[in-house]
Design a protein around this motif. Structure first.
Motif, PDB file in Angstrom:
ATOM      1  N   SER A   1     -85.566   8.655  16.573  1.00 18.70           N
ATOM      2  CA  SER A   1     -85.462  10.450  15.203  1.00 18.70           C
ATOM      3  C   SER A   1     -83.714  10.291  15.149  1.00 18.70           C
ATOM      4  O   SER A   1     -83.641   8.910  16.217  1.00 18.70           O
ATOM      5  CB  SER A   1     -85.765  11.468  15.810  1.00 18.70           C
ATOM      6  OG  SER A   1     -84.813  11.297  17.005  1.00 18.70           O
ATOM      7  N   GLY A   2     -83.683  10.364  14.495  1.00 20.14           N
ATOM      8  CA  GLY A   2     -82.425  10.473  14.003  1.00 20.14           C
ATOM      9  C   GLY A   2     -81.263   9.959  12.934  1.00 20.14           C
ATOM     10  O   GLY A   2     -80.329   9.298  12.758  1.00 20.14           O
ATOM     11  N   GLN A   3     -82.402   8.277  13.187  1.00 20.66           N
ATOM     12  CA  GLN A   3     -81.717   7.184  12.256  1.00 20.66           C
ATOM     13  C   GLN A   3     -80.860   7.631  10.977  1.00 20.66           C
ATOM     14  O   GLN A   3     -81.990   8.950  10.260  1.00 20.66           O
ATOM     15  CB  GLN A   3     -82.262   6.095  11.385  1.00 20.66           C
ATOM     16  CG  GLN A   3     -82.300   5.641  13.189  1.00 20.66           C
ATOM     17  CD  GLN A   3     -84.018   5.306  13.679  1.00 20.66           C
ATOM     18  OE1 GLN A   3     -84.896   7.151  13.138  1.00 20.66           O
ATOM     19  NE2 GLN A   3     -84.578   5.111  14.346  1.00 20.66           N
ATOM     20  N   ARG A   4     -79.754   7.183  10.081  1.00 23.44           N
ATOM     21  CA  ARG A   4     -79.346   7.785   8.269  1.00 23.44           C
ATOM     22  C   ARG A   4     -79.538   6.095   7.203  1.00 23.44           C
ATOM     23  O   ARG A   4     -79.430   5.658   7.677  1.00 23.44           O
ATOM     24  CB  ARG A   4     -78.011   8.185   9.057  1.00 23.44           C
ATOM     25  CG  ARG A   4     -77.784   8.668   9.404  1.00 23.44           C
ATOM     26  CD  ARG A   4     -76.237   9.365   9.647  1.00 23.44           C
ATOM     27  NE  ARG A   4     -75.972  10.826  11.016  1.00 23.44           N
ATOM     28  CZ  ARG A   4     -75.623  11.303  10.316  1.00 23.44           C
ATOM     29  NH1 ARG A   4     -74.823  11.770   9.790  1.00 23.44           N
ATOM     30  NH2 ARG A   4     -75.290  12.669  11.515  1.00 23.44           N
ATOM     31  N   ASP A   5     -80.317   6.376   6.222  1.00 22.90           N
ATOM     32  CA  ASP A   5     -80.409   5.311   5.841  1.00 22.90           C
ATOM     33  C   ASP A   5     -78.785   5.251   4.964  1.00 22.90           C
ATOM     34  O   ASP A   5     -77.714   5.246   4.464  1.00 22.90           O
ATOM     35  CB  ASP A   5     -81.044   6.299   4.332  1.00 22.90           C
ATOM     36  CG  ASP A   5     -81.603   4.724   3.002  1.00 22.90           C
ATOM     37  OD1 ASP A   5     -80.961   3.926   3.791  1.00 22.90           O
ATOM     38  OD2 ASP A   5     -83.002   5.642   2.762  1.00 22.90           O
ATOM     39  N   LEU A   6     -78.488   3.369   5.328  1.00 24.63           N
ATOM     40  CA  LEU A   6     -77.734   3.490   5.082  1.00 24.63           C
ATOM     41  C   LEU A   6     -77.325   2.826   3.357  1.00 24.63           C
ATOM     42  O   LEU A   6     -76.682   2.582   2.506  1.00 24.63           O
ATOM     43  CB  LEU A   6     -76.812   2.389   5.746  1.00 24.63           C
ATOM     44  CG  LEU A   6     -77.193   2.514   7.340  1.00 24.63           C
ATOM     45  CD1 LEU A   6     -76.902   1.369   7.905  1.00 24.63           C
ATOM     46  CD2 LEU A   6     -75.472   3.589   6.847  1.00 24.63           C
ATOM     47  N   THR A   7     -78.669   2.619   3.039  1.00 23.45           N
ATOM     48  CA  THR A   7     -78.587   1.754   1.521  1.00 23.45           C
ATOM     49  C   THR A   7     -78.034   3.006   0.346  1.00 23.45           C
ATOM     50  O   THR A   7     -77.689   4.306   0.021  1.00 23.45           O
ATOM     51  CB  THR A   7     -80.051   1.728   0.797  1.00 23.45           C
ATOM     52  OG1 THR A   7     -80.807   3.199   1.383  1.00 23.45           O
ATOM     53  CG2 THR A   7     -80.885   0.471   1.895  1.00 23.45           C
TER      54      THR A   7
ATOM     55  N   THR B   1     -79.465   3.287  13.890  1.00 22.92           N
ATOM     56  CA  THR B   1     -79.130   2.812  12.838  1.00 22.92           C
ATOM     57  C   THR B   1     -77.476   4.275  11.839  1.00 22.92           C
ATOM     58  O   THR B   1     -78.731   5.532  11.712  1.00 22.92           O
ATOM     59  CB  THR B   1     -80.162   2.150  12.125  1.00 22.92           C
ATOM     60  OG1 THR B   1     -80.488   1.639  12.716  1.00 22.92           O
ATOM     61  CG2 THR B   1     -79.976   2.496  10.547  1.00 22.92           C
ATOM     62  N   GLY B   2     -77.150   3.657  12.064  1.00 25.86           N
ATOM     63  CA  GLY B   2     -76.103   4.992  10.960  1.00 25.86           C
ATOM     64  C   GLY B   2     -75.880   5.587  11.487  1.00 25.86           C
ATOM     65  O   GLY B   2     -74.517   6.767  10.737  1.00 25.86           O
ATOM     66  N   ASN B   3     -75.272   6.100  12.469  1.00 27.11           N
ATOM     67  CA  ASN B   3     -74.370   6.499  13.766  1.00 27.11           C
ATOM     68  C   ASN B   3     -73.842   6.267  14.578  1.00 27.11           C
ATOM     69  O   ASN B   3     -73.235   6.898  14.911  1.00 27.11           O
ATOM     70  CB  ASN B   3     -75.523   6.688  14.771  1.00 27.11           C
ATOM     71  CG  ASN B   3     -76.646   8.307  13.695  1.00 27.11           C
ATOM     72  OD1 ASN B   3     -76.518   9.161  13.143  1.00 27.11           O
ATOM     73  ND2 ASN B   3     -78.132   8.407  14.100  1.00 27.11           N
ATOM     74  N   VAL B   4     -74.005   4.969  14.427  1.00 30.33           N
ATOM     75  CA  VAL B   4     -73.046   4.219  15.563  1.00 30.33           C
ATOM     76  C   VAL B   4     -72.638   2.588  14.254  1.00 30.33           C
ATOM     77  O   VAL B   4     -73.306   2.448  14.137  1.00 30.33           O
ATOM     78  CB  VAL B   4     -73.506   3.325  16.895  1.00 30.33           C
ATOM     79  CG1 VAL B   4     -72.760   2.576  18.131  1.00 30.33           C
ATOM     80  CG2 VAL B   4     -73.762   4.864  17.826  1.00 30.33           C
ATOM     81  N   PRO B   5     -71.046   2.759  14.194  1.00 32.07           N
ATOM     82  CA  PRO B   5     -71.038   1.368  13.068  1.00 32.07           C
ATOM     83  C   PRO B   5     -71.573   0.341  14.241  1.00 32.07           C
ATOM     84  O   PRO B   5     -71.128  -0.572  13.193  1.00 32.07           O
ATOM     85  CB  PRO B   5     -69.482   1.812  13.931  1.00 32.07           C
ATOM     86  CG  PRO B   5     -69.272   2.678  14.466  1.00 32.07           C
ATOM     87  CD  PRO B   5     -70.114   3.268  14.941  1.00 32.07           C
ATOM     88  N   ALA B   6     -71.361   0.042  15.373  1.00 32.65           N
ATOM     89  CA  ALA B   6     -71.442  -1.373  16.028  1.00 32.65           C
ATOM     90  C   ALA B   6     -72.780  -1.667  15.202  1.00 32.65           C
ATOM     91  O   ALA B   6     -73.383  -2.810  14.995  1.00 32.65           O
ATOM     92  CB  ALA B   6     -71.921  -1.765  17.532  1.00 32.65           C
ATOM     93  N   VAL B   7     -74.059  -1.696  15.170  1.00 31.01           N
ATOM     94  CA  VAL B   7     -75.245  -1.205  14.636  1.00 31.01           C
ATOM     95  C   VAL B   7     -75.598  -1.225  12.954  1.00 31.01           C
ATOM     96  O   VAL B   7     -76.070  -2.995  12.606  1.00 31.01           O
ATOM     97  CB  VAL B   7     -76.237  -0.167  14.686  1.00 31.01           C
ATOM     98  CG1 VAL B   7     -77.899   0.055  13.645  1.00 31.01           C
ATOM     99  CG2 VAL B   7     -75.663   0.646  15.852  1.00 31.01           C
TER     100      VAL B   7
END
Length: 350
Positions: free
Chosen positions: A76-82, A333-339
């Protein structure tokens, strides 16, 4: 190892992303080009990742029942980067006497691309869904001129080995009619399935796999848990986080045994067979391999052993290691910059 920290975003996200993007090649040795993207301060956990690791109790015990294990693969909790219009649609692929659900992902202006990435999700062979990595793959599809097929392969133990591999092979066979270039990708157990599919594509003459995009793959079944591939003492970490790292490895040692058991489901098979343990396969099969893994991933050491083998064999391997990160980092995804950096890197190398 998931909790509500996956809904947070790292402090200083954009500054850290820019720092990672500026990092250059660390070494080129024996066919492997490496980028070691350390944290600052070095050899410390990324704070959001640390929150999930620090809560592991002493002498941790992983549940063995399938219901609890599958709950542990939920995300849960990922962010859409598109940032551009994307087309996401479910399709049924019928090929080789199999019917397989896939999620087709593409930019609206890349719908006729001649390259495809066929991807296999995380989940220890018994869990997970394509939706778990959907936002990550949307970003890959946005950044790369390719169409992504996110495969809903058969899960063990209800459909044990080699059912998931055969589902993947069927999807590849169907895609050869539409695409000039096919790449395979996956994270964790999905990476292992991708490499098994690649071997069958080669031996059966179905197609040549253009590249392999692997996020923290698991590469050997039934490995020696007291051997060098599981030696967390060889991993540098600050003293105050050493015990937590060890507890993480203890959990994954249990997981390694449990997932192998469910995957083969009591079949009398040889766990060293190359379809089950790609680390033991002929490395010349795997061209243009990219492995992306976290510094504190318990599968890191086997990933490094694998990338050395394929680099030596083919002189075209890439290795990216992200400081402070542990397993299943696409959950962030979308929460940690390394990802985000890892996903953008993967898109460039397809």
């Amino acid at each position: 190892m998931l909790n509500d920290t996956t809904t947070k975003q790292s402090l200083g996200y954009n500054d850290e992303l820019r720092r990672l993007q500026k990092m250059r090649v660390s070494s080129v040795e024996d066919g492997v080009t490496s980028w070691i993207k350390e944290r600052d301060p070095i050899h410390t956990f990324e704070p959001l990742v640390w929150e999930t690791v620090a809560e592991i109790e002493e002498n941790p015990q992983l549940p063995t029942d399938l219901f609890s294990l599958r709950q542990g693969t939920e995300t849960s909790g990922q962010r859409d980067l598109t940032n551009v219009e994307m087309k996401v649609e479910m399709q049924q692929i019928v090929s080789m006497n199999r019917r397989v659900r896939v999620i087709r992902i593409a930019r609206m202006d890349h719908l006729t691309a001649d390259k495809a990435l066929i991807y296999f999700h995380v989940g220890a062979y018994y869990g997970g869904t394509p939706e778990d990595v959907l936002l990550a793959l949307k970003f890959v599809a946005e950044q790369a001129n390719c169409v992504v097929y996110n495969v809903d392969y058969a899960l063990a133990p209800e459909q044990a080995y080699p059912a998931g591999i055969l589902d993947g092979l069927a999807v590849v066979a169907a895609m050869t009619k539409s695409y000039q270039q096919i790449s395979l990708g996956g994270d964790s157990a999905g990476g292992s399935i991708a490499l098994a599919v690649s071997q069958l594509c080669k031996s059966m003459g179905i197609c040549t796999i253009a590249s392999h995009m692997l996020f923290y793959p698991t590469l050997i079944q039934g490995s020696d848990l007291n051997g060098p591939l599981w030696d967390d003492r060889s991993i540098p970490v600050v003293d105050e986080q050493r015990d937590a790292l060890h507890r993480s490895y203890q959990l994954f040692e249990q997981l390694d045994t449990i997932m192998s058991g469910y995957y083969v489901a009591d079949q009398p098979v040889d766990l060293t067979a190359p379809l089950l343990s790609p680390l033991l396969a002929d490395p010349e099969i795997f061209h243009r391999v990219t492995v992306l893994v976290g510094e504190y991933d318990p599968f890191r050491l086997q990933d490094e052993a694998f990338i050395k083998k394929v680099g030596h064999a083919n002189d075209d391997a890439n290795y990216f290691r992200y400081g402070g990160i542990s397993h299943a980092f696409l959950n962030f995804t979308g929460n940690v910059p390394a990802v985000e950096d890892a996903l953008a890197t993967a898109a460039r190398l397809i």
